[in-house]
Design an enzyme around this catalytic site. Structure first.
Site, mmCIF file in Angstrom:
data_model
loop_
_atom_site.group_PDB
_atom_site.id
_atom_site.type_symbol
_atom_site.label_atom_id
_atom_site.label_comp_id
_atom_site.label_asym_id
_atom_site.label_seq_id
_atom_site.Cartn_x
_atom_site.Cartn_y
_atom_site.Cartn_z
ATOM 1 N N ASP A 54 4.068 1.462 8.616
ATOM 2 C CA ASP A 54 3.414 1.809 7.558
ATOM 3 C C ASP A 54 4.075 2.494 6.225
ATOM 4 O OD1 ASP A 54 1.212 0.834 8.815
ATOM 5 O OD2 ASP A 54 -0.034 2.801 8.682
ATOM 6 N N ASP A 55 3.461 2.476 5.096
ATOM 7 C CA ASP A 55 4.110 3.693 4.295
ATOM 8 C C ASP A 55 5.503 3.048 3.403
ATOM 9 O OD1 ASP A 55 2.037 4.962 4.943
ATOM 10 O OD2 ASP A 55 3.179 6.849 5.495
ATOM 11 N N HIS A 105 -1.699 -1.375 2.255
ATOM 12 C CA HIS A 105 -1.918 0.154 2.720
ATOM 13 C C HIS A 105 -2.112 0.936 1.438
ATOM 14 C CE1 HIS A 105 -1.663 3.166 5.639
ATOM 15 N NE2 HIS A 105 -0.670 3.717 4.958
ATOM 16 N N HIS A 109 -1.235 5.155 -1.631
ATOM 17 C CA HIS A 109 -1.725 5.873 -0.201
ATOM 18 C C HIS A 109 -3.034 6.968 -0.384
ATOM 19 C CE1 HIS A 109 -0.822 7.781 3.613
ATOM 20 N NE2 HIS A 109 -0.163 6.713 3.560
ATOM 21 N N HIS A 196 6.418 4.196 10.971
ATOM 22 C CA HIS A 196 6.670 4.181 9.647
ATOM 23 C C HIS A 196 8.049 3.933 9.498
ATOM 24 C CE1 HIS A 196 2.986 6.557 10.545
ATOM 25 N NE2 HIS A 196 2.744 6.560 9.160
#
Ligand code: NI
Length: 246
Positions: A54-55, A105, A109, A196
């Site tokens: 993620d991210d 995603h 955020h 991540h």
């Protein structure tokens, strides 16, 4: 004066928006066969695991991760943030070209459960349109930031919602040794692992976990491949944390 390159980009975006308006994002028109999802490859016996990141993307760490995964012939799934896609378009195209799965995603955020409908679509549909213009597809799964959502999130998602079943909380200490041992103790057939790809320590964790689990006979697949292997069709708005064998 608008350059031809900008015009092409604008044209591609318009086409993508038109395509989005014409067709539902999900579910697929027909269930995809395992062979189609796996590119005609034979399906090895399990166990299977899906690594998810993620991210990102972040140029330095994501590039190192993609290099390490490529050396090992391993695929993963990346739930990207829209503002990190900007400037990293080539990295996204590399991911797609190497067979990794890319998912949503949100653009900034945001906690989806806290957004009204307008802001929800700005966060999710704008990212979907950005990725569609870049990659020429629109079937992106969704991972809500922090895993936080509610019934409205599910109703608006227009995508399967993918959470996780193994979480070493890699953001908390950036401690590869602790993260690797937690994952290796927890992992089971059909798990979805959350990491991540914006931290160097997480890249080290991922590659050490790959080496250890390959030695144990695990196969690394994308989330989409995991659905196909389990004979399940992902559904819009439904939440999935893992896909164990029946
Ligand atoms: Ni996140």
């Amino acid at each position: 004066m608008i350059s031809w390159k900008k015009r092409l980009q604008a044209g591609a975006l318009t086409l993508a928006v038109l395509a989005l308006a014409a067709a539902p994002y999900w579910p697929w028109e027909e269930p995809r066969t395992v062979q189609a999802v796996l590119g005609g490859a034979n399906i090895p016996d399990g166990p299977y695991v899906a690594l998810t990141f993620d991210d990102g993307p972040r140029n330095s760490t994501t590039t190192a991760l993609l290099d390490g995964l490529a050396q090992r012939g391993v695929l993963a799934t990346f739930f990207v943030i829209g503002e990190n896609v900007e400037g990293n378009e080539l990295l996204l195209q590399r991911m797609e070209g190497e067979g990794h799965q890319i998912g949503l995603h949100t653009y900034h955020h945001k906690v989806l459960a806290e957004l009204n409908a307008t802001d929800f679509y700005a966060e999710v549909d704008e990212l979907r349109a950005t990725l569609s213009a870049l990659l020429g597809r629109e079937d992106f799964m969704l991972r809500p930031p922090y895993g936080m959502m509610n019934a409205a999130t599910q109703a608006r998602a227009a995508a399967p919602i993918i959470l996780w079943s193994v979480d070493p909380e890699d953001w908390s200490d950036r401690n590869t040794e602790r993260q690797v041992s937690l994952i290796l103790n927890d992992v089971r057939d059909g798990d979805i692992i959350l990491l991540h790809d914006i931290y160097p320590a997480s890249v080290d964790t991922a590659l050490q976990v790959v080496d250890a689990l390959l030695a144990r006979g695990f196969h690394f697949v994308t989330v989409e491949q995991l659905f196909a292997i389990r004979g399940r069709t992902p559904e819009n708005g439904k939440v999935y944390r893992q896909l164990p064998p029946e």
